[in-house]
Design an enzyme around this catalytic site. Structure first.
Site, mmCIF file in Angstrom:
data_model
loop_
_atom_site.group_PDB
_atom_site.id
_atom_site.type_symbol
_atom_site.label_atom_id
_atom_site.label_comp_id
_atom_site.label_asym_id
_atom_site.label_seq_id
_atom_site.Cartn_x
_atom_site.Cartn_y
_atom_site.Cartn_z
ATOM 1 C CE LYS A 127 -11.245 1.003 10.380
ATOM 2 N NZ LYS A 127 -10.445 1.661 9.369
ATOM 3 C CG ASN B 216 -0.216 -0.071 2.507
ATOM 4 O OD1 ASN B 216 0.505 0.855 2.851
ATOM 5 N ND2 ASN B 216 -0.374 -1.167 3.249
ATOM 6 N N PRO C 30 -3.727 -11.412 10.549
ATOM 7 C CG PRO C 30 -1.782 -11.701 11.790
ATOM 8 C CD PRO C 30 -2.379 -11.971 10.441
HETATM 9 N N1 CTP Z 1 -4.388 -2.706 11.977
HETATM 10 C C1 CTP Z 1 -3.673 -3.734 12.536
HETATM 11 N N2 CTP Z 1 -3.650 -4.959 11.919
HETATM 12 C C2 CTP Z 1 -4.330 -5.161 10.775
HETATM 13 C C3 CTP Z 1 -5.075 -4.103 10.205
HETATM 14 C C4 CTP Z 1 -5.075 -2.895 10.828
HETATM 15 O O1 CTP Z 1 -3.049 -3.560 13.579
HETATM 16 N N3 CTP Z 1 -4.286 -6.354 10.193
HETATM 17 C C5 CTP Z 1 -4.430 -1.432 12.707
HETATM 18 C C6 CTP Z 1 -3.722 -0.287 12.014
HETATM 19 O O2 CTP Z 1 -2.371 -0.187 12.399
HETATM 20 C C7 CTP Z 1 -4.527 0.900 12.482
HETATM 21 C C8 CTP Z 1 -5.930 0.343 12.658
HETATM 22 O O3 CTP Z 1 -5.765 -1.061 12.796
HETATM 23 O O4 CTP Z 1 -4.087 1.350 13.741
HETATM 24 C C9 CTP Z 1 -6.911 0.615 11.579
HETATM 25 O O5 CTP Z 1 -6.380 0.285 10.335
HETATM 26 P P1 CTP Z 1 -7.293 0.371 9.049
HETATM 27 O O6 CTP Z 1 -6.529 -0.151 7.881
HETATM 28 O O7 CTP Z 1 -7.904 1.711 8.943
HETATM 29 O O8 CTP Z 1 -8.435 -0.638 9.492
HETATM 30 P P2 CTP Z 1 -8.908 -1.992 8.957
HETATM 31 O O9 CTP Z 1 -9.011 -2.924 10.085
HETATM 32 O O10 CTP Z 1 -8.074 -2.434 7.818
HETATM 33 O O11 CTP Z 1 -10.383 -1.637 8.519
HETATM 34 P P3 CTP Z 1 -11.006 -1.382 7.088
HETATM 35 O O12 CTP Z 1 -10.001 -1.887 6.085
HETATM 36 O O13 CTP Z 1 -12.243 -2.163 7.156
HETATM 37 O O14 CTP Z 1 -11.227 0.097 7.029
#
Ligand code: CTP
Length: 394
Positions: A337, A210, A304
């Site tokens: 979240k 990303n 995870p």
């Molecule tokens: N995060 C994490 N582990 C993952 C995915 C996300 O620790 N596998 C953490 C990121 O570091 C951040 C938060 O979760 O602090 C939110 O990340 P984001 O990418 O916005 O959330 P997602 O869980 O991926 O939600 P979505 O893709 O549905 O928006």
């Protein structure tokens, strides 16, 4: 900062090293100089000795006390090693670990932080080999300053000029231990920070990634360390210098990041800034080949969720902060979240613009008490404010 070892490389900008020595002395910093063979074509050992009021070293074999490993000692007795000007050649040798003269031997032998101030022709600075070497050095934890842009001694124009001696002095002072009396509200606290993207390999040559640059996470790690915290930074693949005082663990995939985070516990606070890949694919052993018009199907499996894992862990840090990168309904998604992942705070930002990779960020701090919206700020300033809030909360 009390003592620096200044390595003066062979470039026309070497004359500016003289001004740097003068400024350092004025600021109460002791300077010992090493002058490379190339450097001696531009300034003399006598000039540097007079300005630094110290002996100047030019040759690996003129260290009188070599029986006592003089070059090792010289590389360790300073608080910081500064390379100015850092020529393309010197940086290439540093990146490759070559030790064929006094300067490069010291740079390989030192256990102290290294700050490099590059100076070279614009084409040399932009050459793929130099780009590669700078990325390698930053990955190795060397702080490589950006050169200034402007007209050059060679008549060309562009980035490559040695940063002004005042700017190099400021960078040197940033390595300093905070002055006694400066606030260290996070002294004795361990804070875990994740930053950067993850790379999820598809086969030996391809991966899913990303656009995260890691800048915001690195700035936060640096700001926390500046407040006295012991900071462990678990970082995905980025080309940034490790902030002073921060312990960095490099990982590639989400699974590796999850393992590194678990190993770094216990912590008083965890700030999860990384843009963790949500999915991985089963990695093919061999490079996938095109097969007559039927492209391979990638089957995604979920990674995870590190933040959720921490939020629910019996070893949960006292303060867990997540980031939420959203492109729509920013506050609603962030609040959801926060609850879903068991975080105390969520720092939400709208990434539909140029936030990823950019220099500024407009964030909302979502806590149990509601939402606080900060104005658009440089990422360093967002980091300082957040670090201060963390210090207040711990
Ligand atoms: N995060 C994490 N582990 C993952 C995915 C996300 O620790 N596998 C953490 C990121 O570091 C951040 C938060 O979760 O602090 C939110 O990340 P984001 O990418 O916005 O959330 P997602 O869980 O991926 O939600 P979505 O893709 O549905 O928006």
């Amino acid at each position: 900062m009390k003592k620096i070892l200044l390595i003066v490389g062979g470039g026309i900008a070497a004359y500016k090293a003289c001004e740097l020595i003068r400024l350092c002395r004025k600021a109460g910093i002791a300077v010992k100089c090493v002058l490379t063979e190339g450097g001696q074509h531009f300034v003399t050992p006598m000039t540097l000795a007079a300005l630094s009021e110290n002996q100047v070293y030019t040759n690996l074999f003129d260290l009188k006390d070599e029986a006592e490993m003089g070059h090792i000692q010289l590389s360790r007795e300073a608080d910081l090693v500064v390379v100015a000007p850092a020529t393309a050649d010197l940086m290439a040798k540093m990146a490759a670990g070559i030790a064929d003269d006094l300067a490069t031997t010291l740079l390989l032998a030192t256990d102290k932080p290294v700050l490099a101030a590059p100076a070279m022709n614009v084409r040399m600075w932009q050459h793929a080999a130099t780009r590669r070497n700078v990325a390698t050095l930053r990955g190795d934890g060397v702080t490589v300053l950006e050169p200034d842009e402007g007209p050059m001694a060679c008549g060309e124009y562009g980035p490559g000029r040695l940063p002004e001696p005042e700017a190099i002095l400021r960078a040197i002072q940033e390595f300093s231990e905070p002055k006694s009396g400066a606030p260290r509200p996070l002294a004795g606290k361990h804070v875990l920070v994740t930053a950067g993207p993850t790379h999820e390999p598809i086969d030996p040559v391809r991966y899913i990634a990303n656009r995260s640059s890691g800048k915001q996470g690195y700035a936060i790690a640096g700001a926390l360390a500046a407040l006295g915290a012991k900071v462990t930074l678990v970082s995905g693949p980025v080309t940034l210098a490790t902030p002073p005082g921060v312990t960095r663990i490099d990982v590639e995939t989400a699974q590796e990041m999850a393992n590194a985070v678990a190993q770094a516990l216990p912590a008083d606070a965890a700030i999860m800034v990384a843009a963790v890949g949500d999915w991985h694919v089963e990695r093919a052993e061999q490079k996938l080949k095109k097969q007559g018009g039927s492209p391979p199907r990638l089957e995604l499996a979920e990674n995870p969720d590190i933040l959720a894992m921490l939020g629910a862990s019996p070893r949960r840090p006292g303060l867990v902060v997540g980031f939420a990168a959203e492109t729509e309904q920013v506050l609603e998604h962030a609040a959801a979240k926060r609850t879903r992942k068991g975080a105390d705070w969520i720092v939400a930002n709208d990434v539909s613009g140029d936030v990823m990779g950019g220099e500024a960020n407009a964030v909302h701090l979502v806590t149990a008490d509601g939402v606080e919206s900060w104005e658009r700020l440089p990422k360093d300033e967002v980091a300082r404010r957040l670090a201060q809030r963390i210090a207040d909360a711990l």
